[in-house]
Motif scaffolding. Sequence first.
Motif, PDB file in Angstrom:
ATOM      1  N   ASP A  90       0.821  -1.215   0.000  1.00 62.67           N
ATOM      2  CA  ASP A  90       0.000   0.000   0.000  1.00 62.67           C
ATOM      3  C   ASP A  90       0.856   1.266   0.000  1.00 62.67           C
ATOM      4  OD1 ASP A  90      -2.184  -1.670   2.294  1.00 62.67           O
ATOM      5  OD2 ASP A  90      -2.537  -1.334   0.150  1.00 62.67           O
ATOM      6  N   THR A  91       2.161   1.112   0.113  1.00 63.30           N
ATOM      7  CA  THR A  91       3.066   2.258   0.101  1.00 63.30           C
ATOM      8  C   THR A  91       2.960   2.999  -1.223  1.00 63.30           C
ATOM      9  OG1 THR A  91       4.626   1.254   1.640  1.00 63.30           O
ATOM     10  CG2 THR A  91       5.485   2.955   0.153  1.00 63.30           C
ATOM     11  N   ALA A  92       2.668   4.292  -1.140  1.00 67.92           N
ATOM     12  CA  ALA A  92       2.470   5.108  -2.336  1.00 67.92           C
ATOM     13  C   ALA A  92       2.205   6.550  -1.919  1.00 67.92           C
ATOM     14  CB  ALA A  92       1.282   4.590  -3.144  1.00 67.92           C
ATOM     15  N   VAL A  93       2.204   7.425  -2.912  1.00 64.69           N
ATOM     16  CA  VAL A  93       1.649   8.764  -2.717  1.00 64.69           C
ATOM     17  C   VAL A  93       0.164   8.680  -3.056  1.00 64.69           C
ATOM     18  CG1 VAL A  93       1.697  11.176  -3.418  1.00 64.69           C
ATOM     19  CG2 VAL A  93       3.837   9.861  -3.293  1.00 64.69           C
ATOM     20  N   TYR A  94      -0.667   9.153  -2.140  1.00 58.39           N
ATOM     21  CA  TYR A  94      -2.118   9.105  -2.308  1.00 58.39           C
ATOM     22  C   TYR A  94      -2.622  10.490  -2.716  1.00 58.39           C
ATOM     23  CZ  TYR A  94      -2.358   4.393  -0.493  1.00 58.39           C
ATOM     24  OH  TYR A  94      -2.217   3.032  -0.326  1.00 58.39           O
ATOM     25  N   TYR A  95      -3.429  10.500  -3.784  1.00 59.45           N
ATOM     26  CA  TYR A  95      -3.945  11.733  -4.346  1.00 59.45           C
ATOM     27  C   TYR A  95      -5.466  11.777  -4.266  1.00 59.45           C
ATOM     28  CZ  TYR A  95       0.664  12.100  -6.548  1.00 59.45           C
ATOM     29  OH  TYR A  95       2.015  12.180  -6.790  1.00 59.45           O
TER      30      TYR A  95
END
Length: 116
Positions: A90-95
Amino acid sequence: QVQLVESGGALVHSGGSLRLSCAASGFTFSNYRMRWYRQAPGKERELVAAITPAGGNTNYADSVKGRFTISRDNVKNTVYLQMNSLKPEDTAVYYCNAVSGLLNYWGQGTQVTVSS
């Protein structure tokens, strides 16, 4: 001036929880479908969750079903993403994204990092 400001991203251990918020201003929030996307390093941006303008319908990517919940408060002009049972993938940049017809707005993103 249209603004979508995400917050709530953090470093969390696997199995933990986070709640992301996206505060909207400069447009009629209750007329817009709201979506959360994410983008991991080296990968394309993917749709995570979406909610209709009145909040009556939601849908989710298969990878997050049963773990993530999208919601909105049309009084506070805010959309949320409750994330439970987080996994390293789930590691990510969330927009945050707002859509109404041809109008399409994006936030700047918030980093979520899940350690194993």
